[in-house]
Design a protein around this motif. Structure first.
Motif, short mmCIF file in Angstrom:
data_model
loop_
_atom_site.label_atom_id
_atom_site.label_comp_id
_atom_site.label_asym_id
_atom_site.label_seq_id
_atom_site.Cartn_x
_atom_site.Cartn_y
_atom_site.Cartn_z
N ARG A 21 0.84 -1.20 0.00
CA ARG A 21 0.00 0.00 0.00
C ARG A 21 0.87 1.24 0.00
O ARG A 21 1.89 1.31 0.70
N ILE A 22 0.47 2.24 -0.78
CA ILE A 22 1.20 3.51 -0.88
C ILE A 22 0.33 4.62 -0.27
O ILE A 22 -0.87 4.70 -0.52
N THR A 23 0.96 5.48 0.54
CA THR A 23 0.28 6.61 1.15
C THR A 23 0.61 7.89 0.42
O THR A 23 1.79 8.19 0.17
N VAL A 24 -0.42 8.63 0.06
CA VAL A 24 -0.25 9.99 -0.47
C VAL A 24 -0.43 10.92 0.72
O VAL A 24 -1.53 11.09 1.23
N ALA A 25 0.67 11.51 1.18
CA ALA A 25 0.69 12.26 2.44
C ALA A 25 0.48 13.74 2.20
O ALA A 25 1.15 14.35 1.35
N PHE A 26 -0.43 14.33 2.97
CA PHE A 26 -0.75 15.75 2.90
C PHE A 26 -0.21 16.42 4.16
O PHE A 26 -0.81 16.27 5.24
N PRO A 27 0.92 17.14 4.09
CA PRO A 27 1.38 17.87 5.27
C PRO A 27 0.32 18.88 5.74
O PRO A 27 -0.59 19.25 4.98
N ALA A 28 0.43 19.34 6.96
CA ALA A 28 -0.54 20.29 7.51
C ALA A 28 -0.59 21.54 6.65
O ALA A 28 0.42 22.03 6.14
N GLY A 29 -1.78 22.07 6.48
CA GLY A 29 -1.98 23.27 5.68
C GLY A 29 -3.33 23.23 5.00
O GLY A 29 -4.13 22.31 5.19
N ARG A 30 -3.57 24.22 4.18
CA ARG A 30 -4.85 24.40 3.52
C ARG A 30 -4.67 24.20 2.02
O ARG A 30 -3.84 24.85 1.40
N THR B 124 -3.47 20.42 11.01
CA THR B 124 -4.21 19.45 10.20
C THR B 124 -4.18 19.86 8.73
O THR B 124 -3.82 20.98 8.39
N ALA B 125 -4.58 18.92 7.89
CA ALA B 125 -4.72 19.20 6.46
C ALA B 125 -6.18 19.48 6.15
O ALA B 125 -7.05 18.64 6.41
N THR B 126 -6.46 20.67 5.64
CA THR B 126 -7.83 21.07 5.29
C THR B 126 -7.96 21.15 3.77
O THR B 126 -7.21 21.88 3.12
N LEU B 127 -8.88 20.39 3.23
CA LEU B 127 -9.17 20.42 1.80
C LEU B 127 -10.35 21.36 1.57
O LEU B 127 -11.44 21.13 2.10
N VAL B 128 -10.12 22.43 0.82
CA VAL B 128 -11.14 23.43 0.57
C VAL B 128 -11.61 23.30 -0.88
O VAL B 128 -10.83 23.51 -1.81
N ALA B 129 -12.87 22.94 -1.06
CA ALA B 129 -13.43 22.82 -2.41
C ALA B 129 -13.94 24.18 -2.87
O ALA B 129 -14.89 24.72 -2.29
N LEU B 130 -13.29 24.72 -3.89
CA LEU B 130 -13.76 25.95 -4.56
C LEU B 130 -14.06 25.57 -6.00
O LEU B 130 -13.28 25.84 -6.91
N PRO B 131 -15.19 24.89 -6.23
CA PRO B 131 -15.39 24.20 -7.51
C PRO B 131 -15.54 25.13 -8.69
O PRO B 131 -16.29 26.11 -8.65
N CYS B 132 -14.80 24.80 -9.75
CA CYS B 132 -14.98 25.49 -11.02
C CYS B 132 -16.40 25.30 -11.52
O CYS B 132 -17.05 26.23 -11.96
N ASN B 133 -16.89 24.06 -11.42
CA ASN B 133 -18.26 23.76 -11.81
C ASN B 133 -18.94 23.01 -10.66
O ASN B 133 -18.81 21.80 -10.55
N PRO B 134 -19.66 23.70 -9.80
CA PRO B 134 -20.27 23.02 -8.66
C PRO B 134 -21.35 22.03 -9.04
O PRO B 134 -21.71 21.18 -8.24
N GLU B 135 -21.86 22.12 -10.27
CA GLU B 135 -22.90 21.19 -10.68
C GLU B 135 -22.33 19.80 -10.92
O GLU B 135 -22.95 18.79 -10.61
N GLN B 136 -21.13 19.72 -11.48
CA GLN B 136 -20.57 18.42 -11.85
C GLN B 136 -19.46 17.97 -10.91
O GLN B 136 -19.34 16.79 -10.60
N TYR B 137 -18.65 18.88 -10.43
CA TYR B 137 -17.49 18.51 -9.61
C TYR B 137 -17.44 19.37 -8.36
O TYR B 137 -16.60 20.25 -8.22
N PRO B 138 -18.36 19.12 -7.39
CA PRO B 138 -18.46 20.03 -6.26
C PRO B 138 -17.54 19.72 -5.10
O PRO B 138 -17.23 20.59 -4.29
N GLY B 139 -17.08 18.47 -4.98
CA GLY B 139 -16.44 18.05 -3.75
C GLY B 139 -14.94 18.02 -3.81
O GLY B 139 -14.30 18.68 -4.62
N VAL B 140 -14.35 17.21 -2.90
CA VAL B 140 -12.89 17.14 -2.81
C VAL B 140 -12.34 15.82 -3.32
O VAL B 140 -11.20 15.76 -3.79
#
Length: 602
Positions: A178-187, A219-235
Motif C-alpha cells: 500500500r502507498i500513502t499519499v501524504a498531505f502535510p498540515a496546511g490548507r 491538520t490538512a484542510t481540503l477546501v473545495a472551490l469548484p470550477c463547476n459546482p454542478e458536476q465537480y463540487p467536492g474534494v
C-alpha cells in the motif's frame, strides 16, 4: 500561539513522522460518535425522576420557524459558472476553458504530461509515502499554510499537482504494498475533486480528532472551490463506471473538508465514491462553509456529504458531517450490477445541522447489508413548507434506474447504540415509494430517538423489523407510529407487518399537541408484537402561559399503546383494514392508560 506558516517542501522524514504517527491517549479526550449511557433504569419511578432521560424535561421538539420556510431571495444561479482563469481545467474539444457541465472534458490526470512513475518528483517518495507538497505549483506568496486567505485566491489550484502525486503513488502500489499519499498540515485549494481511480492507495493528512477546531494549523484542510459546482463540487470523487472493475481498497483518512458550493440539479457529494470496493473514510470532519452566509433555501439542494453508491462498500468511521444541505451520509447501489454487496459499516459518526430544501436527512440508506453503530444524528432540518424530510435516519426503497433494472430495496440492516434527536422530521423513518417492495430484516438495538419534530419512529413500509430496547421521548407526535395505510398505492400494496418491539421505553411524547389523550405507540398494522416495556407521562398539565425555558413539559401522551383500524388504497378505492394477530404483553405504565384496541369508526 501556533504559527500558521509552513515550509512547502518539508523533509520527507518529517512528513512520515507527522502523517504516520499513531494517535496518543493524551492528545485529546474527545470521543468520536456516540457513547450510549450505561445503567439506565427502566423503573417508572426512575424514568420520571431526576435520573430520567434529559430531566427536568424542559426541551421542545425541533420544528422549523416561519423564517425557515421562506423562499430564497435572490434566487440562486440557474446554471454553473463558466471558468475563465488559469486554474480552470484544460480546454475542451471546442477550445473553451471551462468546466463544461455534463459535457465530456479532459481530466487533470489525462493531461498532466506524465504516466506512472514518470510522474514522481525527485525526493518526494520514501518508505511507500508520496509527499504532495513536492507537487504543488503555487505562485510566490501562496506557500502552503493554514492561512484562510488562500480561500479567496484566483490563481491557486492544487488539484492538478495532487493528481500527479496520486498517479505517482499508483505506479508504486500493489495489493501487498500500500502507498500513502501524504498531505502535510496546511490548507489545500481544489477547483476540481481529486480522482484516485487506483487500487491500494491511502490519502492521509496529520491526525484529526473529534474536537479538532476548524482550520487547526496542525491538520490538512481540503477546501473545495469548484470550477463547476454542478458536476465537480467536492474534494474526492471516484466515478468508475458500474460495468468496469471497481477501485479497490482506497483509504481516505485524517482530513478537514470545507465545501463551499454544490449542485442544484444532480446529486453529488463532498466525498463521492462510485464503484469503490472495500474502501474506507476515517477521521474526517466535513463542513459546508460557503464564502458568505446563505439562507437554507438558497443552499445547493443536491449537495451530499459522504456518498457510497454504484456498488461501493466498506467503512465510514470516525466522521463528523456538519451543515451539508441534502444529506450527511448516503448509501445506495444498483442491484443488477452489484448484487448482494458485502457489508458497509458506519460507526462513530456525528451528523448534524443538515439544512436544505431537499431531503435534509442525516443518514439515508437505500441499499442492503449495512451496520450503523455508535452514531449521533441531530438538528437536521428540512426547509420548505411542502417538502418531506429532515429525518435523522431514512431507510427507503429507490425506484429502478430504467428498463431492465429493478428497485433498490434495503435489507439486512442493523442499527446499534445510536441516538437520533432534535431532527425537524422523524428520528427514524422507513418508507417505500414502490408498491411491491419494502425494507426487510431491519434490526434496531439500543436506539434512542428524542425531541424530533414529528415522530420518534415512523414505519410506513417494512417487514421483519425488530426493535430491542428502544427509547423514544419528547417527540412532537407519537413515540412510535406503525402506519400501514397509504393513498399512493392500491390497497393490495405491501406496507407494514411483522414488527417486534422488545422492552421499549416511551414517555412524554406528543409535545406539539396541547389537548387530547394520545398514545405513545400508535399501531395501524397487523402482526405486531410488543413484549414488555415502560410507558409514562412525567409531570402535570402544560401551562401555555408558563416560561418555556423552565417549565416541565409533559406532552399529551396519556395512553400507552393504541391499536386502530385504518384505510388504505387509492382515492375512491380505499379499503378498511383491522389490526390482526397483534400480541402485547408485559407493559408497565405511569400516567398512561393500559394498551387498548379502539373501536373502528371509519
Amino acid at each position: 500561539m501556533l504559527s500558521t506558516q509552513r515550509i512547502v517542501k518539508t523533509s520527507i522524514g518529517a512528513v512520515l513522522a507527522l502523517v504516520l504517527a499513531p494517535a496518543t491517549a493524551s492528545a485529546t479526550g474527545a470521543v468520536w460518535g456516540y457513547e450510549p449511557p450505561t445503567g439506565e433504569s427502566t423503573e417508572l419511578t426512575a424514568l420520571c425522576g431526576e435520573e430520567g432521560p434529559d430531566a427536568p424535561y424542559t426541551e421542545r421538539p425541533n420544528t422549523p420557524s416561519q423564517a425557515d420556510t421562506e423562499a430564497c431571495y435572490p434566487l440562486p444561479p440557474a446554471s454553473s459558472p463558466t471558468c475563465t482563469g488559469d486554474f480552470c481545467p484544460p480546454p475542451d474539444l471546442n477550445g473553451q476553458r471551462r468546466c463544461a457541465g455534463i459535457a465530456p472534458r479532459p481530466l487533470h490526470e489525462d493531461t498532466n504530461g506524465c504516466t506512472g512513475s514518470s510522474c514522481c518528483e525527485s525526493g518526494s517518495v520514501a518508505d511507500d509515502v508520496v509527499d504532495v507538497s513536492f507537487y504543488l505549483n503555487r505562485p510566490p506568496g501562496s506557500e502552503l499554510s493554514a492561512n484562510t486567505c488562500i480561500d479567496t485566491s484566483t490563481d491557486v489550484d492544487d488539484s492538478p499537482g495532487i493528481a500527479k502525486a496520486i498517479e505517482c503513488a499508483a505506479s508504486l502500489a500493489t495489493p501487498t504494498n500500500r502507498i500513502t499519499v501524504a498531505f502535510p498540515a496546511g490548507r489545500y485549494v481544489l477547483r476540481t475533486p481529486l480522482r484516485p481511480h487506483y487500487d491500494d492507495l491511502t490519502l492521509e493528512g496529520p491526525e484529526v480528532y473529534a474536537d479538532t477546531e476548524p482550520g487547526d494549523p496542525d491538520t490538512a484542510t481540503l477546501v473545495a472551490l469548484p470550477c463547476n459546482p454542478e458536476q465537480y463540487p467536492g474534494v474526492i470523487q471516484v466515478s468508475r463506471p458500474d460495468e468496469d472493475p471497481p477501485v479497490n481498497r482506497l483509504w481516505i483518512r485524517n482530513f478537514q473538508i470545507n465545501l463551499t458550493d454544490g449542485p442544484r440539479g444532480t446529486a453529488n457529494g463532498g466525498i463521492q465514491l462510485n464503484n469503490c470496493a472495500d474502501c474506507e473514510v476515517e477521521n474526517v470532519i466535513m463542513r459546508y462553509a460557503p464564502p458568505t452566509p446563505q439562507a437554507p433555501a438558497c443552499r445547493p439542494k443536491n449537495l451530499e456529504g459522504i456518498t457510497f453508491a454504484g456498488g461501493s462498500w466498506g467503512t465510514i468511521r470516525n466522521v463528523i458531517v456538519d451543515g451539508i444541505p441534502k444529506g450527511g451520509i448516503y448509501l445506495a447501489t444498483v442491484p443488477e450490477l452489484h448484487p448482494d454487496p458485502p457489508t458497509t459499516v458506519v460507526e462513530n459518526c456525528e451528523i448534524k445541522n443538515i439544512t436544505g430544501s431537499v431531503g435534509a436527512a442525516g443518514i439515508k440508506i437505500l441499499t442492503e447489508n449495512v451496520i450503523v453503530r455508535n452514531c449521533e444524528v441531530h438538528h437536521n432540518l428540512l426547509h420548505g413548507s411542502t417538502a418531506i424530510g429532515g429525518h435523522g435516519l431514512w431507510i427507503a426503497t429507490q425506484a429502478s434506474d430504467g428498463p431492465g433494472y429493478t428497485a433498490s430495496v434495503p435489507a439486512c440492516i442493523t442499527i446499534e447504540d445510536s441516538y437520533f434527536h432534535h431532527n425537524g422530521g422523524t428520528g427514524v423513518m422507513m418508507v417505500s415509494n414502490i408498491a411491491s417492495y419494502r425494507p426487510s430484516n431491519i434490526t434496531f438495538v439500543g436506539v434512542m430517538s428524542a425531541y424530533n419534530g414529528n415522530y420518534g419512529v415512523q414505519i410506513q413500509a417494512g417487514t421483519a423489523v425488530t426493535f430491542q430496547d428502544l427509547w423514544a421521548w419528547g417527540n412532537g407526535y407519537h413515540g412510535v407510529y406503525l402506519q400501514a395505510g397509504t393513498t399512493s398505492f392500491p390497497s393490495t400494496a405491501l406496507r407494514v407487518d411483522h414488527v417486534t418491539l422488545e422492552n421499549p421505553v416511551v414517555l412524554n411524547n406528543l409535545l406539539r399537541l396541547r389537548s387530547g389523550s394520545h398514545p405513545g405507540i400508535l399501531i395501524e398494522a397487523s402482526d405486531v408484537t410488543i413484549d414488555g416495556g415502560a410507558f409514562a407521562r412525567c409531570g402535570t398539565e402544560d401551562d401555555p402561559e408558563a416560561d418555556p425555558e423552565t417549565t416541565r413539559v409533559a406532552g399529551r401522551q396519556l395512553k400507552s399503546i393504541r391499536q386502530q383500524c385504518w384505510k388504505s388504497g387509492l382515492p375512491g378505492a380505499q379499503v378498511v383494514f383491522y389490526p390482526e394477530d397483534n400480541v402485547i404483553s408485559g407493559v408497565s405504565t405511569s400516567g398512561n392508560t393500559a394498551p387498548e384496541v379502539a373501536t373502528c369508526t371509519l
